[in-house]
Design an enzyme around this catalytic site. Structure first.
Site, PDB file in Angstrom:
ATOM      1  N   GLU A 253       0.655  -1.025  -0.082  1.00  0.00           N
ATOM      2  CA  GLU A 253      -0.335  -0.264  -0.279  1.00  0.00           C
ATOM      3  C   GLU A 253       0.110   1.421  -0.176  1.00  0.00           C
ATOM      4  O   GLU A 253       0.848   2.043   0.833  1.00  0.00           O
ATOM      5  CB  GLU A 253      -0.705  -0.229   0.967  1.00  0.00           C
ATOM      6  CG  GLU A 253      -1.989  -1.727   1.120  1.00  0.00           C
ATOM      7  CD  GLU A 253      -2.693  -1.546   2.237  1.00  0.00           C
ATOM      8  OE1 GLU A 253      -2.648  -0.685   3.656  1.00  0.00           O
ATOM      9  OE2 GLU A 253      -4.210  -1.838   1.934  1.00  0.00           O
ATOM     10  N   ASP A 332      -9.004  -8.706   2.519  1.00  0.00           N
ATOM     11  CA  ASP A 332      -8.352  -8.673   3.609  1.00  0.00           C
ATOM     12  C   ASP A 332      -9.497  -8.059   5.050  1.00  0.00           C
ATOM     13  O   ASP A 332     -10.550  -6.938   4.958  1.00  0.00           O
ATOM     14  CB  ASP A 332      -8.491  -6.876   3.346  1.00  0.00           C
ATOM     15  CG  ASP A 332      -7.349  -5.693   4.246  1.00  0.00           C
ATOM     16  OD1 ASP A 332      -7.909  -6.009   5.814  1.00  0.00           O
ATOM     17  OD2 ASP A 332      -7.741  -4.481   4.331  1.00  0.00           O
ATOM     18  N   GLU A 360     -12.975  -3.125  11.352  1.00  0.00           N
ATOM     19  CA  GLU A 360     -12.950  -1.865  10.370  1.00  0.00           C
ATOM     20  C   GLU A 360     -13.995  -2.472   8.882  1.00  0.00           C
ATOM     21  O   GLU A 360     -14.546  -1.500   8.811  1.00  0.00           O
ATOM     22  CB  GLU A 360     -11.843  -2.304   9.754  1.00  0.00           C
ATOM     23  CG  GLU A 360     -11.964  -1.783   8.196  1.00  0.00           C
ATOM     24  CD  GLU A 360     -10.014  -1.823   8.218  1.00  0.00           C
ATOM     25  OE1 GLU A 360      -9.230  -2.637   8.532  1.00  0.00           O
ATOM     26  OE2 GLU A 360      -9.784  -0.752   6.926  1.00  0.00           O
TER      27      GLU A 360
HETATM   28  O1  GCW Z   1      -7.224  -3.147   6.118  1.00  0.00           O
HETATM   29  C1  GCW Z   1      -6.350  -2.675   6.076  1.00  0.00           C
HETATM   30  C2  GCW Z   1      -6.810  -1.053   6.122  1.00  0.00           C
HETATM   31  C3  GCW Z   1      -5.301  -0.158   6.309  1.00  0.00           C
HETATM   32  C4  GCW Z   1      -4.433  -1.185   7.019  1.00  0.00           C
HETATM   33  C5  GCW Z   1      -3.930  -2.153   6.167  1.00  0.00           C
HETATM   34  C6  GCW Z   1      -3.336  -3.338   6.372  1.00  0.00           C
HETATM   35  C7  GCW Z   1      -2.397  -0.620   8.603  1.00  0.00           C
HETATM   36  O2  GCW Z   1      -7.546  -0.943   5.274  1.00  0.00           O
HETATM   37  O3  GCW Z   1      -6.071   0.438   7.148  1.00  0.00           O
HETATM   38  O4  GCW Z   1      -3.089  -0.547   7.136  1.00  0.00           O
HETATM   39  O5  GCW Z   1      -5.055  -3.150   6.192  1.00  0.00           O
HETATM   40  O6  GCW Z   1      -3.122  -3.679   7.285  1.00  0.00           O
HETATM   41  O7  GCW Z   1      -1.896  -3.137   6.599  1.00  0.00           O
END
Ligand code: GCW
Length: 638
Positions: A253, A332, A360
């Site tokens: 990311e 995720d 989340e």
């Molecule tokens: O689920 C996603 C989140 C990000 C997070 C990323 C990760 C810390 O939206 O906010 O960043 O995963 O796990 O690295």
């Protein structure tokens, strides 16, 4: 009384109805565990001196393990080491508070490392945090309420957590300095948590040698880079000799990592591992690596395949103090995903199972959601025809880690009942054979010990909550369909034409991505037994059908319902179920303290609004695509 002490699953934070035991006299091994026992007994209200409780260290029991024996005539708590003794004390207090008075218990953790990662920013804001601000940072520096932090340490230790990281894995250039300029502060955090048997991990910035060391590269094969890390680690360990290690999010990311420098994930992980190795430290290397710049027109690339594709070929190339931190699902932290095919696949590399306690994608602590139910399924998930994920805990997977859900809200977790998730994580990482029912029962009995009439209804509500949330969310494992960026509430096409690789590809006839060998080939990453199960629509567990198959809306599910009618039905039911939660909660008004009653009721109202929004957006979306009305004639917005 401090509000945050009023509720909480810790037996010793709650004076309650009189216990069968008149009182206790602690004796034996003096130290922190002893002090915690005295403190706990006083909290519960045991002050008289009748029953002797003897504390003893006894190496034969093994590290972190404990034994509790005896009854009213005298109790002995033995620990295999200091931590084991402390866990024995907490285990005793917890059972005592739940009414147990006779003991013959041996308990030890399945996984040696039970970890929470906090995604706390140095500004005090928590990434994906829904419980207020950070307990560790304030206004751009380490800042905390010491008593509160100690209470937090106790909350965690009492459920067996033994390592935490406290800065976000998305490390900013300022929090990168926790291992340099801010080392004295990091040391203080370590000191606060140390007596509770909790070691500190620091999330590091892969480009630190450039950011802080003045080097021109962070290339893992550059000797100057290796030297910078070695020196820096040595400084850190001089101050914090028991630091558990470093956790790293790299090539993920928009964050740089070894791959962006032309090296492998193993090169990157080994660089960090070698720096901490002389000091007994670990490198926790996250596997959340995927192309977050995908073109939505590209139907070849399939995001769920990424972690396996990057890491599996490197099995055998990682140093022995690297542990690969693998999210439980290949997407995720969605409501429903298969387990990552990487878990259990690598023969030579120690793996960590990463879960998410902060909600989340699961209601953000506004909606009620029992993660324990989902975790039970994750542990049950097959690796082969005879091995389940649970069987690997304590073996190939000797560390279970989760993203924390606590903040400075007075009840720790925003939604009072979300404490159940914190509790469940610790207990299930300790003992993955525990069921969701068992841990939620334990939690409810401890938390609501003084409100016995509320206990049963709360257990039932919490247990059902995962299923209810799933009903009004994205159907049958398709995932996402959430508001892009904040991830709360529906947006069916929110991610559809975006770069994140998360597509449902719904058209007027069908929905889903074919991930079988005839499609993207994702199923081939699993053991043949698991692959065969997913490959075939008939054997694929129905709740996850749309993760693996592209199906027409008139596809007949096992119930005989069409896929489309299933979507309509579940979305109507989801709202009704939330209305049911509200009715249950209202029936408990007289049985609960007002503050708890009111705060949860407010959350349930928010949940109802969210469920309605999901229902109407999802149903309208599919009605508009298909032109097919609900067979039961309910209201769908055109
Ligand atoms: O689920 C996603 C989140 C990000 C997070 C990323 C990760 C810390 O939206 O906010 O960043 O995963 O796990 O690295």
């Amino acid at each position: 009384m401090n509000k945050n002490r009023e509720f909480g699953y810790q037996a010793w934070l709650q004076p309650g109805p009189k216990l069968d035991f008149p009182g206790f006299q602690p004796a034996g091994e003096k130290g922190f565990a002893y002090d915690e026992l005295v403190r706990g007994l006083h909290r519960i209200g045991c002050r008289d001196i009748d029953t002797m409780i003897n504390l003893a260290l006894c190496e034969d029991i093994g590290p972190q393990a404990y034994k509790i024996t005896g009854s009213i005539d005298g109790i002995t708590i033995r620990g295999g080491d200091e931590r084991g003794l402390l866990y024995g004390v907490y285990g005793f207090l917890s059972r005592l508070r739940r009414g147990q008075t006779s003991f013959d218990i041996f308990d030890k953790p399945a996984a040696s490392r039970r970890i929470l990662n906090h995604w706390d920013n140095i500004t005090g804001r928590i990434e994906r945090g829904y419980s207020g601000k950070s307990l560790f940072f304030k206004d751009g520096q380490i800042g905390y309420d010491l008593e509160r932090l100690k209470d937090y340490a106790r909350l965690l230790a009492s459920i067996g957590i033994n390592e935490i990281s406290f800065n976000n894995v998305n490390v900013c250039s300022e929090s990168a300095k926790l291992i340099t300029d801010y080392l004295p502060d990091t040391k203080r955090i370590a000191e606060i948590f140390r007596p509770f048997g909790i070691k500190i991990i620091v999330a590091i910035h892969f480009e630190s040698p450039v950011l802080m060391g003045g080097l021109s590269t962070a290339d893992p094969l550059d000797p100057d880079v290796a030297e910078w890390w070695a020196k820096t680690a040595a400084n850190v360990y001089k101050e914090i000799p028991d630091l558990a290690g470093f956790v790293v999010k790299a090539d993920s990311e928009f964050r740089a990592g070894p791959m962006s420098l032309g090296r492998t994930q193993a090169d990157g992980a080994n660089l960090i591992a070698r720096a901490v190795k002389p000091h007994g430290g670990m490198c926790y290397w996250r596997c959340f690596v995927y192309n977050c710049m995908q073109d939505w027109r590209d139907t070849e690339t399939d995001r769920p395949k990424a972690a396996y594709d990057y890491f599996y070929p490197l099995d055998g190339h990682f140093d022995d103090n690297v542990m690969l931190q693998i999210k439980h699902g290949p997407s995720d932290f969605q409501v429903r995903e298969p387990n990552s095919p990487l878990l259990g696949a690598m023969e030579k590399t120690p793996q960590m199972l990463e879960l998410q306690v902060t909600q989340e994608y699961t209601g953000q602590q506004k909606d009620l959601y029992a993660l324990a139910v989902q975790w039970e399924e994750i542990f049950d998930h097959p690796i082969t025809d005879i091995i389940a994920t649970r069987d690997l805990i304590g073996d190939k997977i000797d560390a279970v880690v989760a993203v924390a859900n606590a903040g400075d809200d007075s009840n720790w977790t925003g939604h009072l009942l979300a404490q159940a998730n914190t509790y469940a994580f610790g207990r299930m990482a300790w003992d993955p054979s525990l069921t969701a029912l068992q841990v939620i029962e334990e939690w409810a009995e401890l938390t609501f010990a003084n409100y016995p009439k509320a206990i049963r209804p709360i257990i039932e509500m919490v247990l059902e909550s995962r299923g209810v949330y799933e009903k009004y969310n994205a159907p049958l494992g398709i995932g996402w369909m959430v508001n892009i960026s904040h991830h709360y509430g529906p947006s069916v096409d929110g991610y559809e034409y975006m770069k994140w690789g998360t597509y449902h590809r719904a058209d007027t006839k069908a929905i889903g991505v074919d991930r079988t060998t005839a499609g993207t080939g994702y199923t081939a990453q699993y053991h043949p037994y698991v692959q065969a199960m997913y490959e075939n629509k008939e054997t694929c567990p129905e709740e996850i059908l749309l993760y693996f198959h592209r199906l027409p809306y008139d596809y007949k599910l096992r119930s005989g319902q069409t896929l489309l009618q299933y979507i309509y039905d579940t979305h109507f039911e989801g709202v009704e179920d939330v209305e049911g939660f509200i009715a249950t909660w209202e029936s408990l008004k007289e049985d609960l303290p007002e503050e708890a009653y009111t705060s949860v009721k407010e959350r349930l109202q928010m949940q109802l609004a969210n469920a309605k929004e999901w229902r109407d957006v999802v149903n309208s979306y599919f009605y508009r695509k298909t032109g097919i009305a609900d067979a039961k004639g309910r209201k769908i917005y055109e």
